[in-house]
Design an enzyme around this catalytic site. Sequence first.
Site, PDB file in Angstrom:
ATOM      1  N   TYR A 197      41.429 -74.555  -7.857  1.00 20.19           N
ATOM      2  CA  TYR A 197      42.063 -75.871  -7.683  1.00 20.19           C
ATOM      3  C   TYR A 197      41.036 -76.922  -7.244  1.00 20.19           C
ATOM      4  O   TYR A 197      40.972 -78.008  -7.824  1.00 20.19           O
ATOM      5  CB  TYR A 197      43.180 -75.738  -6.643  1.00 20.19           C
ATOM      6  CG  TYR A 197      44.027 -76.973  -6.458  1.00 20.19           C
ATOM      7  CD1 TYR A 197      44.954 -77.369  -7.421  1.00 20.19           C
ATOM      8  CD2 TYR A 197      43.924 -77.746  -5.309  1.00 20.19           C
ATOM      9  CE1 TYR A 197      45.741 -78.485  -7.247  1.00 20.19           C
ATOM     10  CE2 TYR A 197      44.714 -78.872  -5.123  1.00 20.19           C
ATOM     11  CZ  TYR A 197      45.624 -79.236  -6.091  1.00 20.19           C
ATOM     12  OH  TYR A 197      46.414 -80.351  -5.919  1.00 20.19           O
ATOM     13  N   ASN A 239      48.844 -86.876 -14.312  1.00 21.69           N
ATOM     14  CA  ASN A 239      49.367 -86.354 -13.052  1.00 21.69           C
ATOM     15  C   ASN A 239      49.674 -84.860 -13.094  1.00 21.69           C
ATOM     16  O   ASN A 239      49.705 -84.211 -12.047  1.00 21.69           O
ATOM     17  CB  ASN A 239      50.630 -87.149 -12.695  1.00 21.69           C
ATOM     18  CG  ASN A 239      51.463 -86.450 -11.663  1.00 21.69           C
ATOM     19  OD1 ASN A 239      51.171 -86.507 -10.465  1.00 21.69           O
ATOM     20  ND2 ASN A 239      52.519 -85.765 -12.097  1.00 21.69           N
ATOM     21  N   SER A 248      43.146 -84.770  -5.555  1.00 17.57           N
ATOM     22  CA  SER A 248      43.709 -84.153  -4.338  1.00 17.57           C
ATOM     23  C   SER A 248      42.687 -84.323  -3.233  1.00 17.57           C
ATOM     24  O   SER A 248      41.479 -84.372  -3.495  1.00 17.57           O
ATOM     25  CB  SER A 248      43.949 -82.660  -4.564  1.00 17.57           C
ATOM     26  OG  SER A 248      44.111 -81.994  -3.315  1.00 17.57           O
TER      27      SER A 248
HETATM   28  P1  NAD Z   1      55.141 -80.753  -8.945  1.00 14.63           P
HETATM   29  O1  NAD Z   1      54.955 -79.292  -9.141  1.00 14.63           O
HETATM   30  O2  NAD Z   1      56.306 -81.243  -8.166  1.00 14.63           O
HETATM   31  O3  NAD Z   1      55.120 -81.501 -10.358  1.00 14.63           O
HETATM   32  C1  NAD Z   1      54.148 -81.186 -11.340  1.00 14.63           C
HETATM   33  C2  NAD Z   1      54.780 -81.303 -12.717  1.00 14.63           C
HETATM   34  O4  NAD Z   1      53.763 -81.001 -13.687  1.00 14.63           O
HETATM   35  C3  NAD Z   1      55.921 -80.289 -12.942  1.00 14.63           C
HETATM   36  O5  NAD Z   1      57.059 -80.954 -13.458  1.00 14.63           O
HETATM   37  C4  NAD Z   1      55.340 -79.312 -13.962  1.00 14.63           C
HETATM   38  O6  NAD Z   1      56.320 -78.779 -14.861  1.00 14.63           O
HETATM   39  C5  NAD Z   1      54.342 -80.198 -14.697  1.00 14.63           C
HETATM   40  N1  NAD Z   1      53.291 -79.427 -15.353  1.00 14.63           N
HETATM   41  C6  NAD Z   1      52.606 -78.361 -14.845  1.00 14.63           C
HETATM   42  N2  NAD Z   1      51.761 -77.883 -15.771  1.00 14.63           N
HETATM   43  C7  NAD Z   1      51.907 -78.647 -16.885  1.00 14.63           C
HETATM   44  C8  NAD Z   1      51.310 -78.637 -18.163  1.00 14.63           C
HETATM   45  N3  NAD Z   1      50.383 -77.715 -18.503  1.00 14.63           N
HETATM   46  N4  NAD Z   1      51.702 -79.570 -19.070  1.00 14.63           N
HETATM   47  C9  NAD Z   1      52.646 -80.492 -18.742  1.00 14.63           C
HETATM   48  N5  NAD Z   1      53.252 -80.545 -17.542  1.00 14.63           N
HETATM   49  C10 NAD Z   1      52.882 -79.627 -16.620  1.00 14.63           C
HETATM   50  O7  NAD Z   1      53.762 -81.226  -8.277  1.00 14.63           O
HETATM   51  P2  NAD Z   1      53.363 -82.565  -7.472  1.00 14.63           P
HETATM   52  O8  NAD Z   1      53.182 -82.182  -6.050  1.00 14.63           O
HETATM   53  O9  NAD Z   1      54.190 -83.721  -7.836  1.00 14.63           O
HETATM   54  O10 NAD Z   1      51.876 -82.748  -8.058  1.00 14.63           O
HETATM   55  C11 NAD Z   1      51.517 -83.765  -8.965  1.00 14.63           C
HETATM   56  C12 NAD Z   1      50.011 -83.892  -8.948  1.00 14.63           C
HETATM   57  O11 NAD Z   1      49.592 -84.229  -7.623  1.00 14.63           O
HETATM   58  C13 NAD Z   1      49.262 -82.601  -9.311  1.00 14.63           C
HETATM   59  O12 NAD Z   1      48.150 -82.923 -10.092  1.00 14.63           O
HETATM   60  C14 NAD Z   1      48.823 -82.065  -7.958  1.00 14.63           C
HETATM   61  O13 NAD Z   1      47.673 -81.263  -8.041  1.00 14.63           O
HETATM   62  C15 NAD Z   1      48.566 -83.359  -7.204  1.00 14.63           C
HETATM   63  N6  NAD Z   1      48.607 -83.219  -5.755  1.00 14.63           N
HETATM   64  C16 NAD Z   1      49.746 -82.844  -5.112  1.00 14.63           C
HETATM   65  C17 NAD Z   1      49.714 -82.710  -3.719  1.00 14.63           C
HETATM   66  C18 NAD Z   1      50.933 -82.298  -2.933  1.00 14.63           C
HETATM   67  O14 NAD Z   1      50.796 -82.056  -1.714  1.00 14.63           O
HETATM   68  N7  NAD Z   1      52.108 -82.218  -3.532  1.00 14.63           N
HETATM   69  C19 NAD Z   1      48.552 -82.974  -3.015  1.00 14.63           C
HETATM   70  C20 NAD Z   1      47.405 -83.342  -3.708  1.00 14.63           C
HETATM   71  C21 NAD Z   1      47.447 -83.475  -5.085  1.00 14.63           C
END
Ligand code: NAD
Length: 268
Positions: free
Chosen positions: A162, A96, A149
């Site tokens: 991305y 994730n 995503s």
């Molecule tokens: P978020 O930023 O709230 O959480 C992401 C977490 O990943 C953070 O705690 C961060 O510290 C950790 N992280 C980042 N880089 C890292 C690394 N190199 N090693 C270990 N941990 C790391 O983001 P979110 O919105 O919960 O996103 C989670 C996933 O969902 C991501 O892959 C994101 O691309 C995907 N996503 C999110 C959305 C959205 O609208 N929020 C939409 C589509 C996809």
Amino acid sequence: MSSNAGDTYPTWRFEGKVVLVTGAGSGIGAACTRRFAEAGALVAAVDLDGAAVAALARADARIHPFTANVGEAGAMDAVIATVVEHFGQLDILVNNAGIFRTAPFVETTDETWAESIATNLTGVFYASRAAARVMLARGAGGRIVNVSSQHAAVSEPNGSAYTATKAGVEGFTRTLASELAPAGITVNCVRPGATRSNLTAPIFTQQVLDALLPRIPLGMVAEPDWIAQGILFFASDAGRYATGTTLALDGGYIMDGSLAAGAAYGSS
Ligand code: NAD
């Protein structure tokens, strides 16, 4: 004709299962870490932000914090070796962790590109390879759930790095699913749409929300828990027959081909 009469109903419980969630410190990762633990799993919660996963662990003794960078060579091998040493197995991996960097394409720096690929794509490779090795060695199957995503499938202007990583994750998911199916390891992808989290907090300005919400047929931004439910589905017995597939949880964003400004074919 065979009967399913004696079959047990799929369960959403995870007692006896060991789960590893990357990016567990926030948003979608934190939501599914809590839900897996509530449903009885032991959860290795991995994040760059050690304080965030330590806080999750203080709230539930089934959550075990690990500070690691998924994109660093060897880091996930070390974490997964420790998980297997302490808990004896790894049943479920959730890839994730992700970052979202934007820039007009021609201004995208080498650093932005490399950082995006390292976290969002190479990190999925490192963790999946380490997990698949221990799952294959144990011979009891397993589950890998990746998080892509909606921008794997539709354009995101200023998000070239991305979108490349997320489309890559979906292709990677299919190949892994084919290779690992004979061993009873399923590999699937959850494709979130707009979700409220630390990742989107700076992006979802009022101006963006005013433009975004009418574009989403269900008219809402998701809570992280709504995406976590899709991840738990693929990881649970209920998801046993799914592999190599992608579940879009996007409020209908991608399927919607409506004309702009409320116009519709056939209306005068
Ligand atoms: P978020 O930023 O709230 O959480 C992401 C977490 O990943 C953070 O705690 C961060 O510290 C950790 N992280 C980042 N880089 C890292 C690394 N190199 N090693 C270990 N941990 C790391 O983001 P979110 O919105 O919960 O996103 C989670 C996933 O969902 C991501 O892959 C994101 O691309 C995907 N996503 C999110 C959305 C959205 O609208 N929020 C939409 C589509 C996809």
